[in-house]
Design an enzyme around this catalytic site. Structure first.
Site, PDB file in Angstrom:
ATOM      1  N   GLU A  90     -12.099 -37.165  -2.378  1.00  7.41           N
ATOM      2  CA  GLU A  90     -12.627 -37.304  -1.010  1.00  7.41           C
ATOM      3  C   GLU A  90     -11.703 -38.119  -0.109  1.00  7.41           C
ATOM      4  O   GLU A  90     -12.137 -38.669   0.907  1.00  7.41           O
ATOM      5  CB  GLU A  90     -14.029 -37.927  -1.040  1.00  7.41           C
ATOM      6  CG  GLU A  90     -15.054 -37.165  -1.845  1.00  7.41           C
ATOM      7  CD  GLU A  90     -15.391 -35.777  -1.301  1.00  7.41           C
ATOM      8  OE1 GLU A  90     -14.703 -35.294  -0.372  1.00  7.41           O
ATOM      9  OE2 GLU A  90     -16.338 -35.180  -1.832  1.00  7.41           O
ATOM     10  N   HIS A 109     -18.973 -44.128  -0.660  1.00  6.91           N
ATOM     11  CA  HIS A 109     -19.602 -42.808  -0.787  1.00  6.91           C
ATOM     12  C   HIS A 109     -20.266 -42.743  -2.158  1.00  6.91           C
ATOM     13  O   HIS A 109     -19.619 -43.036  -3.169  1.00  6.91           O
ATOM     14  CB  HIS A 109     -18.553 -41.693  -0.677  1.00  6.91           C
ATOM     15  CG  HIS A 109     -19.026 -40.381  -1.224  1.00  6.91           C
ATOM     16  ND1 HIS A 109     -20.113 -39.705  -0.702  1.00  6.91           N
ATOM     17  CD2 HIS A 109     -18.592 -39.614  -2.264  1.00  6.91           C
ATOM     18  CE1 HIS A 109     -20.300 -38.582  -1.381  1.00  6.91           C
ATOM     19  NE2 HIS A 109     -19.404 -38.510  -2.350  1.00  6.91           N
ATOM     20  N   HIS A 111     -23.743 -40.756  -4.597  1.00  8.49           N
ATOM     21  CA  HIS A 111     -24.766 -39.712  -4.725  1.00  8.49           C
ATOM     22  C   HIS A 111     -26.114 -40.394  -4.984  1.00  8.49           C
ATOM     23  O   HIS A 111     -26.842 -40.020  -5.907  1.00  8.49           O
ATOM     24  CB  HIS A 111     -24.416 -38.756  -5.865  1.00  8.49           C
ATOM     25  CG  HIS A 111     -23.115 -38.023  -5.671  1.00  8.49           C
ATOM     26  ND1 HIS A 111     -22.589 -37.163  -6.603  1.00  8.49           N
ATOM     27  CD2 HIS A 111     -22.220 -38.022  -4.634  1.00  8.49           C
ATOM     28  CE1 HIS A 111     -21.438 -36.651  -6.161  1.00  8.49           C
ATOM     29  NE2 HIS A 111     -21.189 -37.179  -4.963  1.00  8.49           N
ATOM     30  N   TYR A 130     -37.563 -50.050  11.474  1.00  8.23           N
ATOM     31  CA  TYR A 130     -36.601 -50.610  12.440  1.00  8.23           C
ATOM     32  C   TYR A 130     -35.199 -50.786  11.842  1.00  8.23           C
ATOM     33  O   TYR A 130     -34.206 -50.835  12.561  1.00  8.23           O
ATOM     34  CB  TYR A 130     -37.120 -51.936  13.020  1.00  8.23           C
ATOM     35  CG  TYR A 130     -36.969 -53.123  12.112  1.00  8.23           C
ATOM     36  CD1 TYR A 130     -35.749 -53.815  12.037  1.00  8.23           C
ATOM     37  CD2 TYR A 130     -38.019 -53.565  11.313  1.00  8.23           C
ATOM     38  CE1 TYR A 130     -35.600 -54.901  11.192  1.00  8.23           C
ATOM     39  CE2 TYR A 130     -37.868 -54.642  10.476  1.00  8.23           C
ATOM     40  CZ  TYR A 130     -36.657 -55.315  10.408  1.00  8.23           C
ATOM     41  OH  TYR A 130     -36.498 -56.367   9.566  1.00  8.23           O
ATOM     42  N   HIS A 172     -25.130 -33.082  -1.183  1.00  8.48           N
ATOM     43  CA  HIS A 172     -24.021 -33.830  -1.780  1.00  8.48           C
ATOM     44  C   HIS A 172     -24.368 -35.316  -1.956  1.00  8.48           C
ATOM     45  O   HIS A 172     -24.509 -35.775  -3.072  1.00  8.48           O
ATOM     46  CB  HIS A 172     -22.785 -33.639  -0.886  1.00  8.48           C
ATOM     47  CG  HIS A 172     -21.542 -34.281  -1.405  1.00  8.48           C
ATOM     48  ND1 HIS A 172     -20.283 -33.889  -1.006  1.00  8.48           N
ATOM     49  CD2 HIS A 172     -21.333 -35.318  -2.257  1.00  8.48           C
ATOM     50  CE1 HIS A 172     -19.367 -34.617  -1.622  1.00  8.48           C
ATOM     51  NE2 HIS A 172     -19.990 -35.498  -2.387  1.00  8.48           N
ATOM     52  N   TYR A 225     -28.187 -60.791  15.160  1.00  2.99           N
ATOM     53  CA  TYR A 225     -28.889 -61.175  13.936  1.00  2.99           C
ATOM     54  C   TYR A 225     -27.929 -61.753  12.889  1.00  2.99           C
ATOM     55  O   TYR A 225     -26.919 -61.133  12.557  1.00  2.99           O
ATOM     56  CB  TYR A 225     -29.598 -59.941  13.357  1.00  2.99           C
ATOM     57  CG  TYR A 225     -30.257 -60.157  12.019  1.00  2.99           C
ATOM     58  CD1 TYR A 225     -31.483 -60.808  11.916  1.00  2.99           C
ATOM     59  CD2 TYR A 225     -29.654 -59.705  10.844  1.00  2.99           C
ATOM     60  CE1 TYR A 225     -32.089 -60.997  10.693  1.00  2.99           C
ATOM     61  CE2 TYR A 225     -30.261 -59.889   9.614  1.00  2.99           C
ATOM     62  CZ  TYR A 225     -31.475 -60.540   9.546  1.00  2.99           C
ATOM     63  OH  TYR A 225     -32.069 -60.727   8.327  1.00  2.99           O
TER      64      TYR A 225
HETATM   65  P1  13P Z   1     -13.846 -38.421  -7.204  1.00  2.74           P
HETATM   66  O1  13P Z   1     -13.975 -38.872  -8.659  1.00  2.74           O
HETATM   67  O2  13P Z   1     -12.678 -37.480  -7.018  1.00  2.74           O
HETATM   68  O3  13P Z   1     -13.831 -39.609  -6.285  1.00  2.74           O
HETATM   69  O4  13P Z   1     -15.111 -37.524  -6.862  1.00  2.74           O
HETATM   70  C1  13P Z   1     -16.416 -38.027  -6.950  1.00  2.74           C
HETATM   71  C2  13P Z   1     -17.281 -37.522  -5.851  1.00  2.74           C
HETATM   72  O5  13P Z   1     -18.338 -38.069  -5.662  1.00  2.74           O
HETATM   73  C3  13P Z   1     -16.854 -36.386  -5.015  1.00  2.74           C
HETATM   74  O6  13P Z   1     -17.682 -36.235  -3.909  1.00  2.74           O
END
Ligand code: 13P
Length: 238
Positions: A90, A109, A111, A130, A172, A225
């Site tokens: 990514e 990032h 999941h 809020y 995703h 804040y």
């Molecule tokens: P990578 O191991 O290449 O970072 O991929 C993990 C991932 O969540 C791809 O969206």
């Protein structure tokens, strides 16, 4: 922060994801701005095996020529990096967000289960609490689906992040941005928390959504804040 300290902090952040309850296994990735480059977690390496020298480093300078890795027919890894491992698949959205948003220094990032559940339903997070204001506005958008690692996904994410510090990625996961690594992790946890709350409210049915005026008031409160010093100064002291 010197180079080794930045790499060490990035590894600690990666290793905290599962314990924070915002990721599973090896999914997800984290980047950290370092001058005009970014440090980014390597692709597909289990977080407990990370070492400072395995962290990939890539330019944020769009003028840098791209190179093609001969053994990569997918074209996902087509930019120069330093380090023995491929950067996260990514890297494009990490690079594009850090290039477009000079106020942002770190990107998480994952999941995360509840955020990803809403993303699978293509459902943006409305102003159900809020705390939505800590993501910069009255909602958290859901970027349209595109294949992982592609420029299309990066373009979709960048558009969904306009004026925001988080977004969902359809079918995703999620992205959370931070002025520092700690702030990006904090936002990622808050995003999963509000996703969980919103999901529960949706299951009860007909959640009450706060008005734009109510969220504008929360936004004004968030601007001051918890900060004894101006936000801009706090952001530079990472
Ligand atoms: P990578 O191991 O290449 O970072 O991929 C993990 C991932 O969540 C791809 O969206």
């Amino acid at each position: 922060m010197d180079d080794l300290a930045a790499r060490t902090a990035l590894i600690a952040a990666c290793q905290s994801l599962n314990a924070l309850g915002i990721n599973q296994g090896n999914a997800g990735n984290i980047s950290l701005r370092s001058g005009n480059t970014m440090l980014i977690s390597p692709s597909a390496i289990p977080y407990d095996q990370l070492r400072p020298d395995l962290i990939a480093q890539m330019t944020l300078d769009p003028a840098q020529p791209t190179i093609t890795t001969p053994h990569d027919p997918t074209g996902i890894w087509t930019s120069p990096w330093t380090g023995p491992c491929k950067p996260s698949s990514e890297w494009r959205f990490h690079r594009d967000i850090l290039s477009a948003r000079p106020d942002i220094h770190a990107i998480v990032h994952t999941h995360a289960i509840f955020a990803t559940g809403l993303a699978i339903a293509h459902r943006p997070i409305e102003a159900c609490h809020y705390m939505i204001a800590c993501f910069g506005g009255h909602d958290v958008r859901c970027a349209p689906y595109a294949t992982f690692g592609t420029q299309a996904l990066s373009n979709n994410a960048l558009a969904a992040l306009e004026g925001r510090t988080a977004c969902l990625l359809a079918n995703h996961g999620m992205i959370a941005l931070g002025e520092t690594l700690d702030r990006a992790l904090w936002r990622a946890v808050e995003l999963e928390t509000i996703s969980k709350q919103y999901t529960h409210a949706l299951m009860l049915g007909d959640p009450h959504i706060l008005s734009r005026a109510e969220i504008n008031e929360a936004l004004a409160q968030f601007a001051v804040y918890g900060h004894a010093e101006p936000l801009a100064k706090a952001a530079t002291s990472r």
